[in-house]
Design an enzyme around this catalytic site. Structure first.
Site: not given
Ligand code: PGA
Length: 252
Positions: A7-9, A94, A166, A174, A215, A236
């Site tokens: 998930n490259w957000k 999400h 998640e 966060g 994470s 992410g």
């Molecule tokens: P993260 O994000 O791996 O940076 O914790 C995961 C997500 O929000 O999909």
């Protein structure tokens, strides 16, 4: 087959998304060693990243979708267009969509129906936040979410859905720390039991995959992928830097 969803957000602008996509193709053009790799760039990078992945085993996903294909819906993204663009997957519900855009279970329900209608595989995110965890409400949150999102959705034999446990407190954006593999396993069992309340065993076995997100990084990935119950991970932060993402995929 273990699933890895990136998930490259909104971390990467278009050029950086294409550069990372090209690195992935170079590295994994021969083999993904039986892993299923799905990359979800930002909407504006979908076309170019999709072109880079064409002809490889790397799949394209979107980070969100609307539930109608056409109409007066300013700013929204049509499921049909995503499908035509080559997407196979869409992240739905999400926690960042819920937090910043007030998305609800009902919206996730509509989005999942829309995905299934056009043949996209939804990736539903479910999990408790810090406060709910502190109050011992994890199970209630998971049960309620699945009930409200999947209630009334009839699944056909060729429908597929990924559910990502998640927990919001574990997401790195966060300031989170990853859930232990034991906690993730417990949640996976709970999700499976809950799905068995809604669908028969064959449907749950054939149509659902349950993964973990929050994470995940190259140092902890194997604790999840070594678990027989956890079907994969949603990543992410660790998926937007080439070195960490390549190491993570290799270790998965
Ligand atoms: P993260 O994000 O791996 O940076 O914790 C995961 C997500 O929000 O999909």
């Amino acid at each position: 087959m273990k699933i890895i969803i990136a998930n490259w957000k909104l971390y990467l602008e278009r050029g950086a998304s294409c550069a990372l996509a090209q690195k992935l193709v170079l590295e994994f053009s021969k083999s993904l060693d039986g892993k299923k790799l799905i990359v979800c760039p930002s909407f504006v990078s979908l076309k170019e990243v999709g072109d880079i992945f064409r002809g490889t085993d790397i799949s394209l996903g979107a980070q969100d979708v609307f539930w109608e294909d056409v109409g007066s819906y300013t700013g929204e993204i049509s499921p049909r267009d995503l499908k035509e663009l080559g997407c196979g997957y869409v992240i739905v519900g999400h926690s960042e969509r819920r937090k910043f855009f007030k998305e609800t279970h009902l919206m996730a329900h509509e989005k999942i129906k829309a995905c299934l209608r056009v043949g996209l595989i939804p990736v539903l995110c479910v999990g408790e936040n810090w406060e709910e965890r502190r109050l011992g409400q994890r199970d209630v949150v998971i049960i309620q979410t699945l009930h409200e999102v999947f209630g009334g959705i009839h699944l056909r034999p060729d429908d597929h859905i990924i559910v990502a446990y998640e927990p919001v407190w574990a997401i790195s954006g966060g300031g989170g720390v990853n859930a232990s593999a034991q906690e993730a396993e417990y949640a996976h069992q709970l999700i499976r039991h809950m799905l068995l309340d809604l669908y028969d065993m064959n449907r749950v076995n054939d149509s659902f995959r349950i993964i973990y997100g929050g994470s995940v990084n190259p140092s902890n990935i194997d604790s999840y992928t070594n678990s027989e119950h956890i079907d994969g991970v949603l990543v992410g932060n660790a998926s937007v830097k080439a070195d960490s993402f390549l190491r993570l995929i290799e270790k998965a």
